[in-house]
Design a protein around this motif. Structure first.
Motif, PDB file in Angstrom:
ATOM      1  N   UNK A 137     -53.134  51.551  -0.377  1.00 56.33           N
ATOM      2  CA  UNK A 137     -53.134  51.522  -1.848  1.00 56.33           C
ATOM      3  C   UNK A 137     -51.800  51.062  -2.421  1.00 56.33           C
ATOM      4  N   UNK A 138     -50.717  51.576  -1.855  1.00 56.33           N
ATOM      5  CA  UNK A 138     -49.384  51.205  -2.346  1.00 56.33           C
ATOM      6  C   UNK A 138     -49.091  49.735  -2.117  1.00 56.33           C
ATOM      7  N   UNK A 139     -49.496  49.221  -0.938  1.00 56.21           N
ATOM      8  CA  UNK A 139     -49.274  47.805  -0.624  1.00 56.21           C
ATOM      9  C   UNK A 139     -50.123  46.914  -1.532  1.00 56.21           C
ATOM     10  N   UNK A 140     -51.341  47.382  -1.843  1.00 54.04           N
ATOM     11  CA  UNK A 140     -52.195  46.605  -2.756  1.00 54.04           C
ATOM     12  C   UNK A 140     -51.575  46.547  -4.156  1.00 54.04           C
ATOM     13  N   UNK A 141     -50.951  47.658  -4.573  1.00 52.15           N
ATOM     14  CA  UNK A 141     -50.289  47.653  -5.888  1.00 52.15           C
ATOM     15  C   UNK A 141     -49.128  46.665  -5.885  1.00 52.15           C
ATOM     16  N   UNK A 142     -48.371  46.648  -4.779  1.00 52.73           N
ATOM     17  CA  UNK A 142     -47.257  45.698  -4.664  1.00 52.73           C
ATOM     18  C   UNK A 142     -47.779  44.259  -4.697  1.00 52.73           C
ATOM     19  N   UNK A 143     -48.913  44.034  -4.035  1.00 46.45           N
ATOM     20  CA  UNK A 143     -49.506  42.690  -4.011  1.00 46.45           C
ATOM     21  C   UNK A 143     -49.965  42.281  -5.411  1.00 46.45           C
ATOM     22  N   UNK A 163     -51.698  54.692 -10.507  1.00 43.62           N
ATOM     23  CA  UNK A 163     -53.007  55.312 -10.247  1.00 43.62           C
ATOM     24  C   UNK A 163     -53.321  55.402  -8.747  1.00 43.62           C
ATOM     25  N   UNK A 164     -53.621  56.628  -8.301  1.00 43.46           N
ATOM     26  CA  UNK A 164     -54.051  56.846  -6.923  1.00 43.46           C
ATOM     27  C   UNK A 164     -52.951  56.772  -5.875  1.00 43.46           C
ATOM     28  N   UNK A 165     -51.684  56.727  -6.308  1.00 41.54           N
ATOM     29  CA  UNK A 165     -50.591  56.605  -5.334  1.00 41.54           C
ATOM     30  C   UNK A 165     -49.900  57.950  -5.100  1.00 41.54           C
ATOM     31  N   UNK A 166     -49.331  58.097  -3.900  1.00 37.63           N
ATOM     32  CA  UNK A 166     -48.567  59.316  -3.555  1.00 37.63           C
ATOM     33  C   UNK A 166     -47.273  59.344  -4.375  1.00 37.63           C
ATOM     34  N   UNK A 167     -46.757  60.561  -4.675  1.00 43.48           N
ATOM     35  CA  UNK A 167     -45.560  60.682  -5.525  1.00 43.48           C
ATOM     36  C   UNK A 167     -44.368  59.815  -5.084  1.00 43.48           C
ATOM     37  N   UNK A 168     -44.123  59.729  -3.778  1.00 44.14           N
ATOM     38  CA  UNK A 168     -42.982  58.916  -3.313  1.00 44.14           C
ATOM     39  C   UNK A 168     -43.170  57.447  -3.645  1.00 44.14           C
ATOM     40  N   UNK A 169     -44.401  56.984  -3.474  1.00 47.28           N
ATOM     41  CA  UNK A 169     -44.698  55.578  -3.774  1.00 47.28           C
ATOM     42  C   UNK A 169     -44.605  55.300  -5.267  1.00 47.28           C
ATOM     43  N   UNK A 170     -45.006  56.298  -6.075  1.00 50.62           N
ATOM     44  CA  UNK A 170     -44.924  56.137  -7.534  1.00 50.62           C
ATOM     45  C   UNK A 170     -43.471  55.890  -7.930  1.00 50.62           C
ATOM     46  N   UNK A 171     -42.551  56.670  -7.337  1.00 48.82           N
ATOM     47  CA  UNK A 171     -41.112  56.492  -7.627  1.00 48.82           C
ATOM     48  C   UNK A 171     -40.668  55.084  -7.272  1.00 48.82           C
ATOM     49  N   UNK A 196     -43.265  59.781 -16.217  1.00 51.16           N
ATOM     50  CA  UNK A 196     -42.629  58.653 -15.537  1.00 51.16           C
ATOM     51  C   UNK A 196     -42.457  57.478 -16.499  1.00 51.16           C
ATOM     52  N   UNK A 197     -43.506  57.199 -17.268  1.00 53.88           N
ATOM     53  CA  UNK A 197     -43.454  56.049 -18.182  1.00 53.88           C
ATOM     54  C   UNK A 197     -42.321  56.212 -19.197  1.00 53.88           C
ATOM     55  N   UNK A 198     -42.218  57.391 -19.799  1.00 53.33           N
ATOM     56  CA  UNK A 198     -41.178  57.621 -20.815  1.00 53.33           C
ATOM     57  C   UNK A 198     -39.784  57.627 -20.201  1.00 53.33           C
ATOM     58  N   UNK A 199     -39.701  57.956 -18.910  1.00 56.18           N
ATOM     59  CA  UNK A 199     -38.374  58.014 -18.266  1.00 56.18           C
ATOM     60  C   UNK A 199     -37.781  56.621 -18.048  1.00 56.18           C
ATOM     61  N   UNK A 200     -38.624  55.567 -17.980  1.00 56.29           N
ATOM     62  CA  UNK A 200     -38.062  54.218 -17.766  1.00 56.29           C
ATOM     63  C   UNK A 200     -38.172  53.321 -19.000  1.00 56.29           C
ATOM     64  N   UNK A 201     -38.957  53.734 -19.995  1.00 55.73           N
ATOM     65  CA  UNK A 201     -39.199  52.856 -21.153  1.00 55.73           C
ATOM     66  C   UNK A 201     -38.071  52.954 -22.179  1.00 55.73           C
ATOM     67  N   UNK A 202     -37.922  51.887 -22.953  1.00 54.47           N
ATOM     68  CA  UNK A 202     -36.995  51.906 -24.088  1.00 54.47           C
ATOM     69  C   UNK A 202     -37.685  52.500 -25.317  1.00 54.47           C
ATOM     70  N   UNK A 203     -38.921  52.030 -25.555  1.00 55.03           N
ATOM     71  CA  UNK A 203     -39.685  52.546 -26.688  1.00 55.03           C
ATOM     72  C   UNK A 203     -41.094  52.877 -26.238  1.00 55.03           C
ATOM     73  N   UNK A 204     -41.803  53.668 -27.068  1.00 55.17           N
ATOM     74  CA  UNK A 204     -43.158  54.087 -26.685  1.00 55.17           C
ATOM     75  C   UNK A 204     -44.056  54.186 -27.913  1.00 55.17           C
TER      76      UNK A 204
END
Length: 234
Positions: A137-143, A163-171, A196-204
């Motif tokens: 799943x993680x490799x497919x997201x990268x692809x 979506x559907x990824x392990x916490x380490x992969x989400x990071x 996670x989204x708010x932690x990296x975004x500038x605005x929301x």
């Protein structure tokens, strides 16, 4: 860079997006958060030409793109990483990436971008001739992200990348999103994982049943009691 003004989107008789307006400035990461079914993916699908708005306007770099076919919107400089990844399972990693560049003719530039994708996602290089459907799943997201980057977008739309990824992969995926942004690509992110989204975004922007109900600086929204209660688990 992107200015959406008062769009309404319908699925048959269902009024999915009700007069939504939002802006994304060049160089930003902007996130759209909200409950399941609020209409977040519908907004991305409308920007990328898969759905047509009834009324309102969608301007990208000053040009109204509402109603243009999806491949023309890719040519304008917008690329989407769809929810659920939607990779071509029966094709190899390399073929998926080549398809990402289908609107381009600059062979040298494509080669350059392929190297950039492999530098950013070394695991894809290791699996270059593997069928995409056999990846994790993680490799497919990268692809899916690599494929979108192959069109050399100025604006990248990301739909539920965790979506559907392990916490380490989400990071890892979120760190890559920040890198892509720092390298000069503007990002509009739809994400169920609001923390996670708010932690990296500038605005929301907060979307509730098709309406934008709140917007502002991502850190301020993350600190807001209403947002915390509704989306951040208290």
């Amino acid at each position: 860079m992107l200015k959406i003004n008062d769009i309404n989107v319908f699925y048959g008789a269902i009024h999915a997006i009700k007069g939504a307006s939002l802006e994304v400035n060049e160089g930003e990461i902007v996130t759209l958060i909200g409950a399941n079914g609020a209409g977040k993916s519908t907004i991305l699908r409308t920007i990328s030409g898969l759905l047509k708005p009834k009324g309102g306007s969608i301007e990208f770099e000053g040009r109204d793109i509402a109603g243009l076919p999806a491949h023309e919107i890719v040519k304008c400089g917008i690329s989407q990483v769809p929810e659920g990844r939607r990779i071509f399972a029966e094709m190899t990693v390399l073929e998926n990436l080549e398809l990402g560049a289908f609107t381009r003719k600059d062979k040298d530039g494509i080669k350059e971008d392929m190297e950039m994708v492999f530098n950013r996602f070394p695991r894809l290089k290791e699996r270059i001739s593997q069928l995409a459907g056999t990846l994790s799943g993680g490799e497919q997201q990268m692809l899916a992200m690599g494929r979108a980057l192959m069109s050399r977008p100025r604006l990248l739309l990301l739909d539920e990348p965790s979506m559907g990824l392990a916490p380490l992969l989400i990071k890892e995926i979120f760190a890559i999103i920040q890198d892509i942004n720092k390298a000069g690509t503007t990002v509009l992110l739809v994400e169920q994982n609001a923390n996670m989204a708010l932690s990296i975004a500038h605005r929301a922007y907060v979307l509730e049943t098709g309406r934008i109900t709140l917007s502002g600086d991502a850190k301020e929204l993350a600190a807001s009691e209403d947002v915390r209660k509704a989306y951040l688990g208290g």
